[in-house]
Write a protein that holds these residues in place. Structure first.
Motif, PDB file in Angstrom:
ATOM      1  N   GLU A   1       0.836  -1.193   0.000  1.00 27.44           N
ATOM      2  CA  GLU A   1       0.000   0.000   0.000  1.00 27.44           C
ATOM      3  C   GLU A   1       0.873   1.246   0.000  1.00 27.44           C
ATOM      4  O   GLU A   1       1.920   1.291   0.655  1.00 27.44           O
ATOM      5  N   ASP A   2       0.394   2.273  -0.715  1.00 27.22           N
ATOM      6  CA  ASP A   2       1.051   3.569  -0.648  1.00 27.22           C
ATOM      7  C   ASP A   2       0.617   4.271   0.633  1.00 27.22           C
ATOM      8  O   ASP A   2      -0.472   4.018   1.161  1.00 27.22           O
ATOM      9  N   LEU A   3       1.460   5.154   1.117  1.00 30.92           N
ATOM     10  CA  LEU A   3       1.128   5.894   2.336  1.00 30.92           C
ATOM     11  C   LEU A   3      -0.149   6.714   2.136  1.00 30.92           C
ATOM     12  O   LEU A   3      -1.009   6.787   3.023  1.00 30.92           O
ATOM     13  N   GLU A   4      -0.291   7.294   0.959  1.00 32.16           N
ATOM     14  CA  GLU A   4      -1.482   8.106   0.668  1.00 32.16           C
ATOM     15  C   GLU A   4      -2.747   7.242   0.708  1.00 32.16           C
ATOM     16  O   GLU A   4      -3.785   7.661   1.239  1.00 32.16           O
ATOM     17  N   GLU A   5      -2.628   6.026   0.159  1.00 32.17           N
ATOM     18  CA  GLU A   5      -3.779   5.127   0.164  1.00 32.17           C
ATOM     19  C   GLU A   5      -4.116   4.685   1.580  1.00 32.17           C
ATOM     20  O   GLU A   5      -5.292   4.543   1.945  1.00 32.17           O
ATOM     21  N   TYR A   6      -3.101   4.484   2.388  1.00 32.66           N
ATOM     22  CA  TYR A   6      -3.330   4.079   3.776  1.00 32.66           C
ATOM     23  C   TYR A   6      -4.067   5.185   4.542  1.00 32.66           C
ATOM     24  O   TYR A   6      -4.950   4.918   5.352  1.00 32.66           O
ATOM     25  N   VAL A   7      -3.694   6.422   4.262  1.00 34.13           N
ATOM     26  CA  VAL A   7      -4.363   7.560   4.910  1.00 34.13           C
ATOM     27  C   VAL A   7      -5.826   7.639   4.469  1.00 34.13           C
ATOM     28  O   VAL A   7      -6.719   7.916   5.281  1.00 34.13           O
ATOM     29  N   LEU A   8      -6.067   7.384   3.177  1.00 32.13           N
ATOM     30  CA  LEU A   8      -7.447   7.391   2.682  1.00 32.13           C
ATOM     31  C   LEU A   8      -8.273   6.298   3.358  1.00 32.13           C
ATOM     32  O   LEU A   8      -9.443   6.507   3.705  1.00 32.13           O
ATOM     33  N   LYS A   9      -7.670   5.138   3.542  1.00 35.86           N
ATOM     34  CA  LYS A   9      -8.363   4.036   4.212  1.00 35.86           C
ATOM     35  C   LYS A   9      -8.660   4.403   5.664  1.00 35.86           C
ATOM     36  O   LYS A   9      -9.737   4.109   6.186  1.00 35.86           O
ATOM     37  N   ALA A  10      -7.690   5.066   6.304  1.00 28.11           N
ATOM     38  CA  ALA A  10      -7.896   5.485   7.693  1.00 28.11           C
ATOM     39  C   ALA A  10      -9.018   6.515   7.794  1.00 28.11           C
ATOM     40  O   ALA A  10      -9.782   6.542   8.774  1.00 28.11           O
ATOM     41  N   GLU A  11      -9.144   7.333   6.766  1.00 28.25           N
ATOM     42  CA  GLU A  11     -10.214   8.338   6.759  1.00 28.25           C
ATOM     43  C   GLU A  11     -11.584   7.666   6.709  1.00 28.25           C
ATOM     44  O   GLU A  11     -12.544   8.131   7.329  1.00 28.25           O
ATOM     45  N   ILE A  12     -11.672   6.566   5.969  1.00 27.37           N
ATOM     46  CA  ILE A  12     -12.935   5.824   5.914  1.00 27.37           C
ATOM     47  C   ILE A  12     -13.238   5.201   7.269  1.00 27.37           C
ATOM     48  O   ILE A  12     -14.362   5.287   7.784  1.00 27.37           O
ATOM     49  N   ILE A  13     -12.227   4.600   7.878  1.00 32.35           N
ATOM     50  CA  ILE A  13     -12.418   3.868   9.133  1.00 32.35           C
ATOM     51  C   ILE A  13     -12.834   4.803  10.269  1.00 32.35           C
ATOM     52  O   ILE A  13     -13.576   4.413  11.169  1.00 32.35           O
ATOM     53  N   LYS A  14     -12.379   6.057  10.232  1.00 30.49           N
ATOM     54  CA  LYS A  14     -12.677   6.969  11.342  1.00 30.49           C
ATOM     55  C   LYS A  14     -14.167   7.306  11.443  1.00 30.49           C
ATOM     56  O   LYS A  14     -14.618   7.811  12.471  1.00 30.49           O
ATOM     57  N   HIS A  15     -14.933   7.024  10.375  1.00 36.64           N
ATOM     58  CA  HIS A  15     -16.374   7.278  10.404  1.00 36.64           C
ATOM     59  C   HIS A  15     -17.162   6.061  10.902  1.00 36.64           C
ATOM     60  O   HIS A  15     -18.391   6.049  10.848  1.00 36.64           O
ATOM     61  N   ALA A  16     -16.470   5.044  11.377  1.00 40.42           N
ATOM     62  CA  ALA A  16     -17.150   3.801  11.767  1.00 40.42           C
ATOM     63  C   ALA A  16     -17.905   3.973  13.082  1.00 40.42           C
ATOM     64  O   ALA A  16     -17.493   4.724  13.974  1.00 40.42           O
ATOM     65  N   GLU A  17     -19.028   3.267  13.172  1.00 41.22           N
ATOM     66  CA  GLU A  17     -19.790   3.170  14.418  1.00 41.22           C
ATOM     67  C   GLU A  17     -20.176   1.712  14.620  1.00 41.22           C
ATOM     68  O   GLU A  17     -20.288   0.946  13.654  1.00 41.22           O
ATOM     69  N   VAL A  18     -20.372   1.321  15.856  1.00 38.86           N
ATOM     70  CA  VAL A  18     -20.674  -0.068  16.189  1.00 38.86           C
ATOM     71  C   VAL A  18     -22.152  -0.206  16.527  1.00 38.86           C
ATOM     72  O   VAL A  18     -22.677   0.517  17.389  1.00 38.86           O
ATOM     73  N   LEU A  19     -22.834  -1.127  15.843  1.00 38.30           N
ATOM     74  CA  LEU A  19     -24.244  -1.426  16.088  1.00 38.30           C
ATOM     75  C   LEU A  19     -24.371  -2.877  16.540  1.00 38.30           C
ATOM     76  O   LEU A  19     -23.522  -3.718  16.208  1.00 38.30           O
ATOM     77  N   TYR A  20     -25.422  -3.165  17.267  1.00 36.73           N
ATOM     78  CA  TYR A  20     -25.697  -4.535  17.735  1.00 36.73           C
ATOM     79  C   TYR A  20     -24.474  -5.140  18.442  1.00 36.73           C
ATOM     80  O   TYR A  20     -24.252  -6.345  18.372  1.00 36.73           O
ATOM     81  N   GLU A  21     -23.654  -4.294  19.043  1.00 36.82           N
ATOM     82  CA  GLU A  21     -22.483  -4.663  19.846  1.00 36.82           C
ATOM     83  C   GLU A  21     -21.320  -5.228  19.044  1.00 36.82           C
ATOM     84  O   GLU A  21     -20.169  -5.085  19.430  1.00 36.82           O
ATOM     85  N   HIS A  22     -21.593  -5.858  17.900  1.00 36.03           N
ATOM     86  CA  HIS A  22     -20.508  -6.535  17.179  1.00 36.03           C
ATOM     87  C   HIS A  22     -20.479  -6.214  15.681  1.00 36.03           C
ATOM     88  O   HIS A  22     -19.756  -6.870  14.937  1.00 36.03           O
ATOM     89  N   VAL A  23     -21.256  -5.243  15.224  1.00 38.45           N
ATOM     90  CA  VAL A  23     -21.304  -4.900  13.799  1.00 38.45           C
ATOM     91  C   VAL A  23     -20.773  -3.484  13.607  1.00 38.45           C
ATOM     92  O   VAL A  23     -21.298  -2.525  14.189  1.00 38.45           O
TER      93      VAL A  23
END
Length: 653
Positions: free
Chosen positions: A530-552
């Motif tokens: 992975e390129d560093l730029e791509e890794y940062v883009l992936k991290a940007e997606i992950i930061k919007h994550a929320e957990v539902l039903y305790e495990h989703v």
């Protein structure tokens, strides 16, 4: 007109005719004054009589018409009152102004005048319908309402009996099913006769008890196959129970190294018994194509699936691979050329499998072409490697070029998908009847029905694994060059996350064959970096994550931010590595304008079922969908589906 009036009318006409005749006679014999005088007297008498007769006629006619009007009004009133259907007249505020007796009787009241229509028909409370025909249920009655908006009328017909007859007719339609122990060979391998017989007896007894519970006819066709005959009413009960037989048999045999799983194909609503049998077999094929351990039900145009809670069991025998390889070899020999297609936005598995099929065509001296339009980030590094081999690079053609290469003798090979809507150029499949499908995804309702040869194995890690096995049997001496072997191994590595997920013994055997033929694992590592730029883009997606039903975990990107399908999939994989997360979903807009949804799980949740409800598909642990809507709408639909599944049967086993 009454007879006495008719007779009087005719009598008057006859009298006048007689008088005129006398007058004429008197005029001709003027010289006879006696006759003239008599005629005059007769004329005066006739006039007096006619005046009296006319008055009497008018009086009798008036009396008759008055009686007739009264009788007609009375009859009309009685007819409206005694009509065998209800009539209601309502005002602008939809309140009953008048109704006949039949309408009041339907509601068990003496009168319904003054009652709002919403009270009479609670099921239409939120509706403002004022025109058309509608069915409503009032207690045990089924009523047909015919609204006439101009006259503000409602005609009410009691269709309960007709509805009951129609329901009974539908309930009693035949339904046909086939139950198969889909992994009997794998389960019983290594067992002695006594153990095999005991295990089969237990499973057979469980199936028999289940059939008796629902009062279905069960006939054993072979050691691992049963025929079921029932009606649609019972089939609905089986669907409501989610075919609990699947779980009962799996749990009952969990003590074995590999538990026994069943595949069930059911069908109903066909026009004939032979067609019903074909539907049942097709449903069973679909259930098997999706990995087994599930039921596929086809009722008319509806196709439903139940179960599918376990991964497909890897087949230990390669007999089918050898048979498919020989059939593919014969089809290549009989074709003018070979055109290979993957799915839209191809990944390394699709391109690697296409390279393997291209090699098979080359082995038998046939021209082969791979349909590809544009290079996406998921395959960019692989395409850069393949361009180093000019012989392979020139075999890539655009969809427009491919259309000019196809004729009726062309062999079209579809890899890594079995949906016509997913290939890059669906028109190609209409130009030839020689179609082969090689795929490792679970079979969905949509399928390329024209395919002559189908090799679908959901247990396989990737399509590259299946193609690698075919190459070992398609020719006596197969020798791959470095780029071909590396492309196939890269496809396996990507779909297994570097051999960490969905791998079996045959996965490593295929990888071993490719390594012996020169596959460069170092080159694959470079392609997967992975390129560093791509890794940062992936991290940007992950930061919007929320957990539902305790495990989703669900990550939804911001509107307007576009990410490649590769980044979306990699983000879902990363979320799955988080502690306590059993399933992950990532929703984002893609560069092509579509909304991409990637789903991953560790096996406790069937993400394929979720994606199928969104119009996509995939595996129990790896699935995806593409939608034409906004990011917010896609996320809302995903949450609704998860909520529905949680209420129906629970998200996790």
């Amino acid at each position: 007109m009454p007879k006495f009036l008719i007779k009087r009318w005719h009598g008057m006409h006859q009298l006048w005719a007689f008088v005129l005749l006398l007058c004429l006679s008197a005029g001709l014999a003027w010289y006879n004054w006696a006759v003239g005088l008599a005629g005059l007297l007769l004329t005066i008498s006739a006039g007096i009589y006619s005046v009296y007769a006319e008055r009497a006629f008018r009086r009798d006619l008036k009396t008759y018409l008055g009686t007739l009007s009264y009788r007609v009004k009375k009859a009309g009133s009685e007819v409206i009152t005694e009509l065998p259907f209800g009539i209601i007249v309502y005002d602008d505020e939809r309140t009953v102004e008048w109704s006949n007796i039949y309408a009041a009787r339907l509601f068990g009241q003496e009168s319904v005048v003054g009652m709002p229509l919403n009270e009479l028909f609670p099921s239409m409370k939120e509706s403002k319908k004022s025109e058309g025909v509608y069915e409503v249920t009032i207690g045990s009655r089924v009523l047909e309402l015919n609204f006439k908006s101009k006259e503000r009328l409602v005609y009410i017909h009691d269709i309960t009996l007709m509805w009951q007859l129609g329901r009974k007719y539908e309930d009693e339609k035949p339904a046909l099913g086939v139950v198969l122990m889909d992994n009997l060979e794998e389960v019983t391998q290594g067992m002695d006769d006594h153990q095999r017989t005991t295990m089969l007896s237990k499973v057979t007894a469980e199936i028999t008890d289940w059939a008796q519970k629902y009062q279905t006819y069960l006939k054993r066709l072979s050691s691992d196959r049963f025929l079921i005959m029932t009606d649609q009413k019972t089939l609905r009960l089986l669907e409501q129970s989610k075919f609990e037989l699947l779980d009962e048999v799996r749990e009952m045999t969990a003590e074995h190294k590999i538990p026994v799983t069943l595949s069930i194909g059911f069908a109903a609503g066909a026009d004939s018994i032979p067609e019903l049998g074909q539907w049942a077999q097709t449903s069973l094929d679909i259930a098997l194509g999706r990995g087994g351990d599930q039921a596929a039900v086809k009722v008319g145009e509806r196709q439903s699936f139940y179960g599918g809670k376990s991964n497909a069991v890897e087949k230990r025998t390669r007999v089918r691979a050898r048979v498919i390889a020989h059939a593919l070899r014969d089809m290549i020999r009989e074709s003018d050329n070979v055109v290979i297609m993957g799915h839209r936005m191809p990944d390394m598995d699709a391109v690697g499998a296409a390279i393997g099929v291209l090699k098979a065509a080359k082995l038998f001296g046939k021209e082969g072409y791979i349909v590809l339009e544009g290079v996406n980030p998921a395959i960019q590094k692989m395409m850069e490697m393949l361009k180093e081999d000019e012989r392979v690079a020139k075999r890539f053609v655009t969809p427009d070029q491919a259309l000019h290469l196809v004729n009726s003798k062309t062999l079209a090979v579809v890899v890594d998908t079995h949906k016509a809507s997913m290939v890059k150029e669906p028109k190609l499949l209409q130009l030839t009847d020689r179609i082969v499908v090689v795929d490792h995804h679970r079979r969905s309702e949509e399928f390329i029905n024209k395919s002559v040869l189908v090799y679908m194995e959901p247990y396989a890690s990737s399509t590259c694994e299946l193609v690698t096995e075919l190459l070992q049997y398609i020719h006596e001496r197969v020798s791959l060059d470095i780029h071909e072997a590396t492309a196939l191994l890269a496809g396996i590595a990507v779909d297994t996350k570097s051999f960490s997920l969905r791998t079996g013994a045959r996965t490593f055997e295929a990888a071993s064959f490719l390594r012996r033929n020169g596959a460069d694992s170092t080159l694959i590592q470079r392609m997967l970096k992975e390129d560093l730029e791509e890794y940062v883009l992936k991290a940007e997606i992950i930061k919007h994550a929320e957990v539902l039903y305790e495990h989703v975990a669900i990550a939804v990107t911001e509107p307007g931010r576009k990410h490649s399908q590769l980044h979306i999939a990699q983000s879902a994989d990363t979320l799955l590595n988080m502690t306590g997360i059993y399933a992950s979903f990532v929703v984002s807009e893609r560069p092509d304008g579509l909304i991409g949804v990637s789903a991953r799980s560790l096996g406790a949740m069937n993400v394929q079922v979720v994606m199928e409800r969104l119009g996509g598909g995939g595996h129990l642990t790896n699935a995806a969908a593409q939608l034409e809507c906004s990011v917010q709408e896609a996320a809302a639909r995903l949450r609704i589906i998860l909520d529905e599944i949680e209420k129906e049967e629970g998200l996790f086993e």
